[in-house]
Design a protein around this motif. Structure first.
Motif, mmCIF file in Angstrom:
data_model
loop_
_atom_site.group_PDB
_atom_site.id
_atom_site.type_symbol
_atom_site.label_atom_id
_atom_site.label_comp_id
_atom_site.label_asym_id
_atom_site.label_seq_id
_atom_site.Cartn_x
_atom_site.Cartn_y
_atom_site.Cartn_z
ATOM 1 N N ASP A 1 10.432 11.440 14.350
ATOM 2 C CA ASP A 1 10.265 10.658 15.579
ATOM 3 C C ASP A 1 11.080 9.369 15.591
ATOM 4 O O ASP A 1 11.214 8.742 16.637
ATOM 5 C CB ASP A 1 8.790 10.332 15.810
ATOM 6 N N ASP A 2 11.612 8.956 14.432
ATOM 7 C CA ASP A 2 12.447 7.753 14.374
ATOM 8 C C ASP A 2 13.839 7.985 14.953
ATOM 9 O O ASP A 2 14.567 7.028 15.215
ATOM 10 C CB ASP A 2 12.585 7.248 12.936
ATOM 11 N N ILE A 3 14.237 9.247 15.111
ATOM 12 C CA ILE A 3 15.551 9.569 15.671
ATOM 13 C C ILE A 3 15.341 10.106 17.085
ATOM 14 O O ILE A 3 14.694 11.138 17.273
ATOM 15 C CB ILE A 3 16.306 10.608 14.827
ATOM 16 N N SER B 1 13.097 21.336 17.752
ATOM 17 C CA SER B 1 13.747 20.283 16.968
ATOM 18 C C SER B 1 14.452 20.866 15.749
ATOM 19 O O SER B 1 13.881 21.657 14.997
ATOM 20 C CB SER B 1 12.725 19.244 16.511
ATOM 21 N N ARG B 2 15.720 20.453 15.585
ATOM 22 C CA ARG B 2 16.514 20.795 14.401
ATOM 23 C C ARG B 2 17.225 19.536 13.939
ATOM 24 O O ARG B 2 17.447 18.624 14.737
ATOM 25 C CB ARG B 2 17.548 21.868 14.722
ATOM 26 N N VAL B 3 17.589 19.504 12.669
ATOM 27 C CA VAL B 3 18.339 18.368 12.144
ATOM 28 C C VAL B 3 19.592 18.863 11.433
ATOM 29 O O VAL B 3 19.618 19.967 10.879
ATOM 30 C CB VAL B 3 17.486 17.486 11.190
ATOM 31 N N PHE B 4 20.623 18.029 11.493
ATOM 32 C CA PHE B 4 21.901 18.311 10.856
ATOM 33 C C PHE B 4 22.368 17.044 10.162
ATOM 34 O O PHE B 4 22.050 15.936 10.606
ATOM 35 C CB PHE B 4 22.951 18.721 11.900
ATOM 36 N N ALA B 5 23.154 17.202 9.102
ATOM 37 C CA ALA B 5 23.698 16.047 8.391
ATOM 38 C C ALA B 5 25.146 16.328 8.006
ATOM 39 O O ALA B 5 25.457 17.395 7.459
ATOM 40 C CB ALA B 5 22.862 15.737 7.151
ATOM 41 N N ILE B 6 26.013 15.377 8.335
ATOM 42 C CA ILE B 6 27.433 15.476 8.003
ATOM 43 C C ILE B 6 27.887 14.128 7.451
ATOM 44 O O ILE B 6 27.183 13.126 7.562
ATOM 45 C CB ILE B 6 28.306 15.863 9.222
ATOM 46 N N ALA C 1 10.304 18.519 7.263
ATOM 47 C CA ALA C 1 9.103 18.918 6.525
ATOM 48 C C ALA C 1 8.114 17.759 6.549
ATOM 49 O O ALA C 1 8.498 16.607 6.287
ATOM 50 C CB ALA C 1 9.435 19.302 5.081
ATOM 51 N N GLY C 2 6.883 18.047 6.897
ATOM 52 C CA GLY C 2 5.867 17.007 6.929
ATOM 53 C C GLY C 2 6.157 15.903 7.928
ATOM 54 O O GLY C 2 5.785 14.754 7.697
ATOM 55 N N GLY C 3 6.873 16.244 9.016
ATOM 56 C CA GLY C 3 7.213 15.264 10.023
ATOM 57 C C GLY C 3 8.352 14.343 9.649
ATOM 58 O O GLY C 3 8.697 13.428 10.383
ATOM 59 N N LYS C 4 8.963 14.580 8.480
ATOM 60 C CA LYS C 4 10.076 13.760 8.008
ATOM 61 C C LYS C 4 11.370 14.557 8.021
ATOM 62 O O LYS C 4 11.372 15.782 7.938
ATOM 63 C CB LYS C 4 9.809 13.276 6.579
#
Length: 115
Positions: free
Chosen positions: A17-19, A44-49, A107-110
């Motif tokens: 939720d911080d992003i 919701s999905r997350v990516f990192a580059i 995971a775990g909301g993080k």
């Protein structure tokens, strides 16, 4: 060619939720700037580059605009507007200037990034 960065361990970056959905943030992880994106396209999905844009030689990718080109989820660099595929790190306009990717998960909301 993109390069996948190998995962030895996972680091919690922040709460999901911080992003704000469909934006990115920069995290300093073990001395590396990582651009972390929260994409909400029905789920919701997350990516990192890597945060470093080799076209402009600046660490700005986390500030880019998230969107899509066809089926590809991309971020447009805020300087010269090249598009980077968030799954592969490929620079669509100039593949020689592609960036590395990191595994990312929720995971775990993080938000967790593998290093």
């Amino acid at each position: 060619m993109h390069r996948d960065i190998q995962t030895d361990h996972w680091i919690a970056v922040c709460q999901l939720d911080d992003i704000v959905p469909n934006t990115g943030v920069c995290a300093l992880l073990n001395g590396a700037q990582v651009a972390v994106f929260h994409v909400d396209d029905g789920g919701s999905r997350v990516f990192a580059i890597e945060n470093y844009d080799p076209n402009s030689e600046a660490s700005v990718l986390s500030r880019g605009l998230v969107g899509s080109i066809g089926e590809r989820i991309v971020v447009a660099s805020p300087i010269y507007k090249q598009h980077f595929d968030l799954q592969t790190g490929e620079c669509i306009e100039s593949p020689a200037h592609s960036v590395g990717t990191y595994p990312a998960r929720i995971a775990g909301g993080k938000v967790w990034v593998g290093l």
